[in-house]
Design an enzyme around this catalytic site. Sequence first.
Site, mmCIF file in Angstrom:
data_model
loop_
_atom_site.group_PDB
_atom_site.id
_atom_site.type_symbol
_atom_site.label_atom_id
_atom_site.label_comp_id
_atom_site.label_asym_id
_atom_site.label_seq_id
_atom_site.Cartn_x
_atom_site.Cartn_y
_atom_site.Cartn_z
ATOM 1 N N GLU A 1 71.687 29.647 -34.428
ATOM 2 C CA GLU A 1 70.288 29.558 -33.995
ATOM 3 C C GLU A 1 70.155 29.221 -32.508
ATOM 4 O OE1 GLU A 1 67.782 27.471 -37.098
ATOM 5 O OE2 GLU A 1 69.790 27.060 -37.860
ATOM 6 N N TYR B 1 60.925 35.224 -35.871
ATOM 7 C CA TYR B 1 61.012 35.196 -34.414
ATOM 8 C C TYR B 1 60.717 36.538 -33.748
ATOM 9 C CZ TYR B 1 63.075 30.766 -35.620
ATOM 10 O OH TYR B 1 63.279 29.514 -36.153
ATOM 11 N N GLU C 1 62.972 24.549 -49.277
ATOM 12 C CA GLU C 1 63.804 23.719 -48.401
ATOM 13 C C GLU C 1 62.938 22.924 -47.443
ATOM 14 O OE1 GLU C 1 65.327 26.420 -44.815
ATOM 15 O OE2 GLU C 1 65.911 27.258 -46.753
ATOM 16 N N GLY D 1 61.346 24.652 -35.638
ATOM 17 C CA GLY D 1 61.209 25.360 -34.373
ATOM 18 C C GLY D 1 59.863 25.127 -33.713
ATOM 19 N N ASP E 1 59.095 24.410 -46.889
ATOM 20 C CA ASP E 1 58.773 25.780 -47.278
ATOM 21 C C ASP E 1 58.714 25.873 -48.800
ATOM 22 O OD1 ASP E 1 58.822 26.458 -44.591
ATOM 23 O OD2 ASP E 1 60.935 27.040 -44.652
ATOM 24 N N ARG F 1 59.029 20.122 -41.730
ATOM 25 C CA ARG F 1 58.274 21.226 -42.325
ATOM 26 C C ARG F 1 58.946 21.656 -43.619
ATOM 27 N NH1 ARG F 1 59.612 25.772 -39.663
ATOM 28 N NH2 ARG F 1 60.360 26.711 -41.603
#
Length: 302
Positions: free
Chosen positions: A15, A207, A261, A267, A248, A246
């Site tokens: 990443e 992205y 997860e 990000g 998901d 965050r």
Amino acid sequence: MAKKVLVLTGGFSAEREVSLATGKCVCDALKKAGYEVLDHDWRDGFALVEILKKEKPDVVFNALHGNWGEDGEIQGFLDVLQIPYTHSGLRASVIGMDKFLTKELARLNGIKVPDGEMKTFREFREKGTSVPLPYVVKPVSDGSSVGVYIIRKSENLTRVRYDDNREILIEEFIDGQELTCMVLNGKAHVVTELRASDEFYDYHAKYTDGVTRHVLPAEIPVEAADCCKAYAEKLHAALGCEGVSRCDFRYNAKDGVVLLEINTAPGMTSLSLVPEQARYIGISYEELCSGLVETAACRKIV
């Protein structure tokens, strides 16, 4: 006198490019907010030690992603040096990066997760899995949906590629709406639905501008939104996360809300979800970054 902030970016993981994009945005925001900002692309541990000794930053803004950045490595390093840093500490980072451990902790806290199992890729390749089709195969410890496969029929297995000793999760595929929810300083405020033109919200969808539509707030029943927020807050607290995280999810009427997860260092690029949700509740990007700097901490050595 303005605080000196070292923005740690780049790194060694898959990443890296995401981290560099996050770091640039963070640097620009913190400069606008009045901080003295240094940008460091972490390629060498000795070089990092030297710049920390020379510059003596008040805070390290951790804009690293993936292994070495959000798995406890850099957190432990900065704890030893007693330099405050943003986002979660060592314990939360280690557990949050490990999807298997996160699932076990979530399950213990009454959070619904997909059924599945953990194996090395060699074991999976040689012995298969008891998880029925369709299922998801993903690394135990990577982020940004790197190396995630949805297997709908056995012929699809030919495209699955990992090192033989890589630990992977094989999980039941949960169909439905893809959702995400930020927790900022312990509180969840809103849920976003992600409508990707790709098969799912993968690295490309995350992205690449225009690939995913963000529906904010998500078009789901109130009860489902409340469940997402409650789950996100509960897991944030159970891991001992700090600053921002965050979670998901997937949602459908049959299964309800299912956790996929948590990301303890989400990000913060121009396409990222956390800044978008922050803006929705009236927090600008500069205020978000400043808030993380002002609440930065390290583990106290007694």
